[in-house]
Write an enzyme that holds these catalytic residues in place. Sequence first.
Site, PDB file in Angstrom:
ATOM      1  CG  ASN A 113      11.485  11.651   9.108  1.00  0.00           C
ATOM      2  OD1 ASN A 113      10.462  11.847   8.449  1.00  0.00           O
ATOM      3  ND2 ASN A 113      11.511  10.867  10.169  1.00  0.00           N
TER       4      ASN A 113
ATOM      5  CG  HIS B  59       1.435   2.378   0.448  1.00  0.00           C
ATOM      6  ND1 HIS B  59       2.031   2.837   1.602  1.00  0.00           N
ATOM      7  CD2 HIS B  59       2.157   1.295   0.068  1.00  0.00           C
ATOM      8  CE1 HIS B  59       3.069   2.061   1.902  1.00  0.00           C
ATOM      9  NE2 HIS B  59       3.176   1.125   0.980  1.00  0.00           N
TER      10      HIS B  59
ATOM     11  CE1 TYR C 289      -7.977   3.455   4.210  1.00  0.00           C
ATOM     12  CE2 TYR C 289      -9.400   1.651   4.892  1.00  0.00           C
ATOM     13  CZ  TYR C 289      -8.141   2.204   4.770  1.00  0.00           C
ATOM     14  OH  TYR C 289      -7.040   1.528   5.230  1.00  0.00           O
TER      15      TYR C 289
ATOM     16  CB  THR D 117       8.615   7.720   5.207  1.00  0.00           C
ATOM     17  OG1 THR D 117       8.252   6.363   5.480  1.00  0.00           O
ATOM     18  CG2 THR D 117       9.951   7.750   4.513  1.00  0.00           C
TER      19      THR D 117
ATOM     20  NE  ARG E  76      -8.153   9.266   8.199  1.00  0.00           N
ATOM     21  CZ  ARG E  76      -8.877   9.165   9.334  1.00  0.00           C
ATOM     22  NH1 ARG E  76      -9.482   8.059   9.660  1.00  0.00           N
ATOM     23  NH2 ARG E  76      -8.966  10.178  10.150  1.00  0.00           N
TER      24      ARG E  76
END
Length: 233
Positions: free
Chosen positions: A201, A109, A56, A176, A59
């Site tokens: 998308n 999230h 993380y 998504t 990222r």
Amino acid sequence: MKDIRNIVILTGAGVSAESGIDTFRDGGGLWEQHRVEDVATPEAFARDPDLVLRFYDMRREAIQTKEPNAAHLALARLDREWEGELLIVTQNVDDLHERAGAKRVLHMHGEHLNAWCTACDVRSPWTGPLLDRPACPECGAAELRPDIVWFGEMPYRMDEIFEALEQADLFVSIGTSGAVYPAAGFVRNAREFGAETLELNLEPSQGTAWFDEARHGPATALVSAWVDEVLGL
Ligand code: OAD
């Protein structure tokens, strides 16, 4: 379009792909490079915290070098100019919607640029690494973890999301894959509540059959054109 007043938008990794942030499930995506079980579960964090924190930290550092693209900018313009209700529910943990100027954004999230202290339960803005176990700015404990919803954990602010879906006249899903619940189920929830549904998308998502309409192509082109349409430009 004339009866549309309340809009709920769900975004996923595809909206940030053209900013150079890897998606999860496309060829070469993050979950091909790393096993979910190794880096994105509470069990992984308990087993090997350094591995998870390093993942993380990388990222978090990377997203700060990226810029919003035309899709983020178009959604920010919609947020500015749309007089009805609007909620951008994002599964993304980057801050590109906000940096484009969008205000009505909900991160279901979590967010890379927050650290969550498991000692005092306070979330603090965070841009640096967590691997070296820095102290929580609030309580001083060295118990900070990424503020990311891992597999097996409950996404954030589900009550607010469902309230918005209940009121929505239009639900739009952007970039998504429709692989991860509960977000993947929002299209069916929105339909049950009476909303029109639209998918934007790159390719048909797993849930594409649930949408009233689906348009396929890159988000930068599709979202900009759709926002122009909605704003009557
Ligand atoms: P995925 O990687 O599963 O799906 C990305 C989708 O974006 C795919 O359907 C692609 O076809 C599409 N896509 C790729 N490039 C695009 C482009 N330029 N324009 C439009 N669409 C494009 O990502 P998500 O659906 O966001 O959760 O993944 C959902 C969740 O799974 C993530 O929030 C993450 C992950 O595990 C957590 O980490 C908790």
